[in-house]
Design an enzyme around this catalytic site. Structure first.
Site, PDB file in Angstrom:
ATOM      1  N   GLY A 131       0.829  -1.203   0.000  1.00  0.00           N
ATOM      2  CA  GLY A 131       0.000   0.000   0.000  1.00  0.00           C
ATOM      3  C   GLY A 131       0.865   1.256   0.000  1.00  0.00           C
ATOM      4  N   ASP A 150       7.147  -5.280 -14.038  1.00  0.00           N
ATOM      5  CA  ASP A 150       6.543  -4.527 -12.936  1.00  0.00           C
ATOM      6  C   ASP A 150       6.581  -3.045 -13.297  1.00  0.00           C
ATOM      7  OD1 ASP A 150       5.856  -3.257 -10.561  1.00  0.00           O
ATOM      8  OD2 ASP A 150       6.944  -4.673  -9.302  1.00  0.00           O
ATOM      9  N   HIS A 161       3.496  -6.693 -10.998  1.00  0.00           N
ATOM     10  CA  HIS A 161       3.775  -6.253  -9.624  1.00  0.00           C
ATOM     11  C   HIS A 161       3.062  -7.091  -8.568  1.00  0.00           C
ATOM     12  CE1 HIS A 161       4.720  -3.507  -6.367  1.00  0.00           C
ATOM     13  NE2 HIS A 161       3.435  -3.407  -6.067  1.00  0.00           N
ATOM     14  N   SER A 188       6.189  -4.695  -2.121  1.00  0.00           N
ATOM     15  CA  SER A 188       5.844  -3.334  -2.518  1.00  0.00           C
ATOM     16  C   SER A 188       6.155  -2.390  -1.343  1.00  0.00           C
ATOM     17  CB  SER A 188       4.377  -3.274  -2.953  1.00  0.00           C
ATOM     18  OG  SER A 188       4.068  -2.063  -3.571  1.00  0.00           O
ATOM     19  N   TRP A 189       5.159  -1.636  -0.828  1.00  0.00           N
ATOM     20  CA  TRP A 189       5.408  -0.839   0.370  1.00  0.00           C
ATOM     21  C   TRP A 189       5.886  -1.742   1.507  1.00  0.00           C
ATOM     22  CZ3 TRP A 189       6.471   3.048   3.386  1.00  0.00           C
ATOM     23  CH2 TRP A 189       6.141   2.978   4.741  1.00  0.00           C
TER      24      TRP A 189
END
Length: 488
Positions: free
Chosen positions: A190, A428, A460, A264-265
């Site tokens: 996120g 990605d 991704h 990701s985050w």
């Protein structure tokens, strides 16, 4: 709207669950005919077992809207797939059991639900600013390509709860797998995306003690940004999230994480945590590396870097601001700020529309073969949609709450890690492959064992079959490594 005081009484529910479920802040604005419906969606999606008010209603009260709201809150939104009940069946509690004051009034009010649902279906995704997916003649969405490794089987949690970490936040967490196994934690992306039961399936449940948590303001943690935006942002910073992981580690009686997995985050947070507490981490598994460099933020949300491969998605992302702006020439120079302005609007329709346009953009570029059903599910689930948009824009506007270049500058703190495994999709377009390469080079310069896997034909999302295969292989390799050295 105005915050109402918490009711004096509540439904009788399982005491262990009741002690941890917050009373939700509720707002009612009579002038907005859709507000009740939206808040009911948010409440049911975020807290399907939330305590309901147990007032005895009477016609003399200002009750039509109040009663309708509570009736809606008593019914889980159709299609909600990530409730506490589905993740941990033993946590589910009975709704409208009749064993509380005001039950008759509540059952009577439930009739309002069918009226409102007939007028307008709950949980309808706003797809106006979501670009159409590319063609899929090979049917990869319905029948993805087979890879040697797939997720581990579904597993239920053995423990769950809400951990108070200060600043008014209570973090949802659950534990599954082998209670005496290698401690592992899953950090979601996120920011604001939240976890699901699927998050547990990247680990061998026979070998790992698996811990997942919903970060501040998201998922099943309270307050969820969909319920109380202002409260969800209090103390919502990277340093605070890092300390939340430490608090959860101590709460679970874990001396050191054998594996910290972040995508990701989540990869950003995993690195920030490991650099802040290197003595509490043995290995990292990262997917879709994001270093929070200014160039990464600008590429994704400011300059249209992804438009080379996804021109329609970028055009839709910009068009939402253009269509809702009184001064587009000014706002186009800072699109993130323009989205933030709308996400903070007092008008619920504006907030949800902005969240849908923002999240719809990212989801539409996250997979090689986009599944429209995944986008629709997210955009029709306010408890998932709103935190995803709010937290991501909040952090992007504030450089991830870190100094410029912090993660690479502090990579020397990771010199004692036993290994770092990285899975990154070659296609990605959310987190660029060069970020994974730069990190791997920096780690290798510090003599850290690194395995970087660029996965062909993968984007991704951690739902990409190729990324799942890569991550499971990495997870198993870490399992084998740590089982050989259990006391390190």
């Amino acid at each position: 709207g105005n915050a109402w005081p918490a009711p004096a009484h509540a439904m009788t529910v399982d005491s262990s669950a009741a002690a941890r479920i917050p009373r939700l802040r509720r707002e009612v604005v009579a002038s907005s005919p859709n507000l009740l419906e939206h808040w009911a969606q948010r409440t049911c999606a975020a807290h399907p077992t939330a305590l309901l008010p147990a007032r005895d209603y009477s016609l003399s009260q200002q009750s039509t809207q109040e009663l309708a709201f509570d009736a809606l809150c008593a019914v889980r939104r159709a299609g909600e797939r990530q409730s506490v009940a589905s993740s941990c069946p033993h946590r589910a509690t009975a709704m409208l059991s009749g064993k509380f004051p005001g039950a008759a009034a509540m059952r009577k009010a439930a009739g309002v639900v069918s009226c409102l649902a007939s007028a307008r279906a709950l949980g309808t995704a706003d797809l106006r600013y979501v670009s159409p997916p590319s063609s899929d003649a090979a049917g990869q969405v319905a029948k993805p390509a087979k890879y040697p490794r797939e997720l581990y089987p579904e597993i239920e949690c053995s423990e769950s709860g809400l951990l108070s970490v200060g600043d008014g936040h209570e973090l949802y967490y659950d534990v599954s797998g082998n209670p005496d196994g290698i401690p592992a934690i899953f950090l979601h992306g996120g920011p604001g995306a939240g976890c699901s039961p699927r998050s547990r399936r990247f680990f061998d449940p026979a070998a790992f003690k698996i811990v997942v948590l919903d970060q501040r303001g998201s998922g099943r943690s309270a307050p969820n940004a969909a319920d109380d935006l202002e409260a969800s942002l209090v103390g919502n910073t990277t340093p605070k999230l890092v300390e939340d992981i430490e608090a959860l580690r101590a709460h679970c009686g874990i001396d050191k994480w054998g594996l910290v997995l972040g995508g990701s985050w989540g990869s950003t947070l995993a690195l920030a945590y490991a650099e802040a507490h290197p003595d509490r981490v043995r290995t990292l598994l990262l997917r879709g590396v994001f270093l929070f460099e200014p160039s990464e933020v600008d590429y994704l949300f400011a300059t249209g870097g992804a438009s080379g491969q996804h021109p329609q998605a970028w055009a839709s992302y910009v068009k939402y601001i253009a269509d809702t702006s009184d001064d587009f020439e000014t706002e186009r120079s800072n699109l993130l700020a323009a989205y933030w302005k709308r996400l903070q609007s007092r008008d619920v329709e504006t907030r949800l529309a902005a969240a849908s346009a923002f999240v719809g953009y990212e989801l539409s570029i996250s997979k090689t073969f986009v599944d429209p059903a995944i986008i629709e599910e997210c955009l029709s689930t306010p408890s998932q949609l709103v935190p995803f948009a709010v937290m991501e824009v909040h952090y992007m506007l504030h450089q991830g709450m870190m100094t410029r270049g912090q993660l690479l500058a502090n990579v020397g703190n990771l010199a004692n890690l036993e290994t770092v495994k990285i899975s990154h999709g070659r296609a990605d377009y959310v987190c660029q492959p060069r970020s994974a390469y730069r990190l791997a080079e920096a780690l290798e310069a510090k003599k850290v064992d690194v395995a970087l896997d660029f996965v062909a034909a993968a984007g991704h999302s951690d739902t990409e079959p190729g990324l799942v295969d890569s991550m499971i292989k990495h997870s198993d390799a870490i399992r084998d490594l740590l089982q050989k050295k259990p006391n390190s």
